[in-house]
Design a protein around this motif. Structure first.
Motif, PDB file in Angstrom:
ATOM      1  N   LYS A  38     -30.259  49.547 -38.165  1.00  0.00           N
ATOM      2  CA  LYS A  38     -30.985  49.897 -36.924  1.00  0.00           C
ATOM      3  C   LYS A  38     -30.428  51.180 -36.331  1.00  0.00           C
ATOM      4  N   ARG A  39     -29.114  51.318 -36.354  1.00  0.00           N
ATOM      5  CA  ARG A  39     -28.487  52.515 -35.797  1.00  0.00           C
ATOM      6  C   ARG A  39     -28.910  53.746 -36.593  1.00  0.00           C
ATOM      7  N   ASN A  46     -29.362  50.905 -22.465  1.00  0.00           N
ATOM      8  CA  ASN A  46     -29.736  50.358 -23.763  1.00  0.00           C
ATOM      9  C   ASN A  46     -30.027  51.512 -24.715  1.00  0.00           C
ATOM     10  N   ARG A  47     -29.485  51.433 -25.925  1.00  0.00           N
ATOM     11  CA  ARG A  47     -29.609  52.550 -26.853  1.00  0.00           C
ATOM     12  C   ARG A  47     -31.028  52.720 -27.369  1.00  0.00           C
ATOM     13  N   ARG A  48     -31.836  51.660 -27.359  1.00  0.00           N
ATOM     14  CA  ARG A  48     -33.204  51.750 -27.853  1.00  0.00           C
ATOM     15  C   ARG A  48     -34.222  51.877 -26.719  1.00  0.00           C
ATOM     16  N   ASP A  49     -33.894  51.339 -25.548  1.00  0.00           N
ATOM     17  CA  ASP A  49     -34.780  51.417 -24.385  1.00  0.00           C
ATOM     18  C   ASP A  49     -34.019  52.106 -23.255  1.00  0.00           C
ATOM     19  N   HIS A  50     -34.231  53.389 -23.089  1.00  0.00           N
ATOM     20  CA  HIS A  50     -33.472  54.163 -22.116  1.00  0.00           C
ATOM     21  C   HIS A  50     -33.816  53.814 -20.671  1.00  0.00           C
ATOM     22  N   ASP A  66     -32.391  54.829 -35.535  1.00  0.00           N
ATOM     23  CA  ASP A  66     -32.577  55.326 -34.175  1.00  0.00           C
ATOM     24  C   ASP A  66     -32.809  56.829 -34.195  1.00  0.00           C
TER      25      ASP A  66
END
Length: 314
Positions: free
Chosen positions: A309-310, A155-159, A313
């Motif tokens: 959102k991107r 997941n790009r937000r939750d590694h 990040d």
């Protein structure tokens, strides 16, 4: 259990097997009441999946790649069958699945993920969704076998949110990192088919209790879904009029968002309505146009929200 065929033009459920639990399969009284055939023996879901793939191979309709969730990925016999048939696979596996690294040591998939350098993670799309591209971080690890790989999705937000896939590339077939990611992403169409089948075609709404009646119900529901899916695929190039998607977080919304392509659900809705006499066909088509326009507008704003959102990040 169900199997879907997913191609760039569209997707639909093409096969199904009724799973009979072991306690039912071994109870002659229950079998008689439910009308279960005498020659039907208990089979696990991976075994049922193997039967479907075998039928597709025999008919010459099996695609070059197969994907599925953990129930199928952890089954060694299903994986061996696909490899013997020269069929590539990208099957989801649990984090406890053990892989053999090139150096020879066996490690759990989640432990192998710790060996991935930070620079090795790449952002790529697993496929296009209604809200834009399904972007994740991906890593590709080699194993002791030149034909097997461990694919990791992050997941790009939750590694800490990881998913693992065991991959097999048949000998003589060229394969890239992007190909494996795209195959892994084909699990979404299968989930969409099942949700669509339940919501719009009564796939899980049978009120019968006998084996033959359930099989007939499944066949009719799958046929109706397939007709609408094929119609949507054939009409997609002529019914899509979407505005240009956003390219930056600050793009202003278009005055006219256009129309999304006809979907299988929309085709089913319109066909169901025009066979009634409550309103004119013009009335139903007007509301169909309104829904597709509203969905096009919602899609545009979802895509811009993802771009924002991107950009936010770290």
């Amino acid at each position: 259990m169900f199997a879907s065929y997913a191609a760039p033009a569209g997707h639909a459920i093409i096969a199904a097997r009724l799973y009979v639990p072991g306690d039912w399969a071994g109870d002659s009284g229950r079998r008689a009441v439910a009308g279960i055939p005498v020659d039907l023996e208990f089979a696990t879901k991976p075994q049922l999946g193997t039967e479907i793939v075998q039928e597709l191979i025999t008919e010459g309709r099996c695609p070059p790649w197969v994907t599925g969730d953990e129930v199928y990925g952890r089954d060694a016999r299903l994986r061996a069958f696909l490899e013997d048939q020269g069929t590539g696979y990208v099957l989801k596996i649990p984090c406890s699945f053990r892989v053999t690294l090139p150096a020879g040591q066996k490690v759990r998939a989640d432990h192998a993920a710790r060996l991935v350098p930070a620079a090795a993670w790449q952002t790529a799309s697993a496929g296009h969704g209604s809200k834009g591209e399904r972007d994740y971080g991906w890593a590709w690890l080699a194993t002791a076998s030149a034909r097997h790989h461990l694919l990791i999705r992050r997941n790009r937000r939750d590694h800490a949110d990881l998913a693992f896939f065991h991959c097999h590339v048949p000998a003589g077939r060229a394969c890239s990192f992007t190909t494996l990611i795209r195959v892994a992403g084909r699990r979404w169409p299968a989930e969409e088919d099942f949700a669509l089948g339940k919501s719009w075609f009564g796939l899980a709404d049978s009120q019968v209790r006998r084996y033959t009646a359930i099989i007939r119900h499944l066949a009719l529901a799958m046929a109706a879904l397939a007709v609408c899916a094929v119609t949507a695929a054939l009409a997609r190039g002529r019914t899509s009029a979407l505005a240009r998607p956003p390219t930056s977080p600050g793009d202003p919304p278009p005055q006219d968002p256009g129309l999304i392509p006809l979907t299988a659900a929309e085709i089913k809705r319109v066909v169901s309505l025009v066979t009634r006499t409550w309103q004119t066909i013009r009335h139903y088509l007007h509301w169909s146009w309104w829904r597709r326009r509203h969905q096009a507008r919602a899609r545009w704003f979802h895509q811009r929200a993802r771009l924002r959102k991107r950009a936010a990040d770290p």
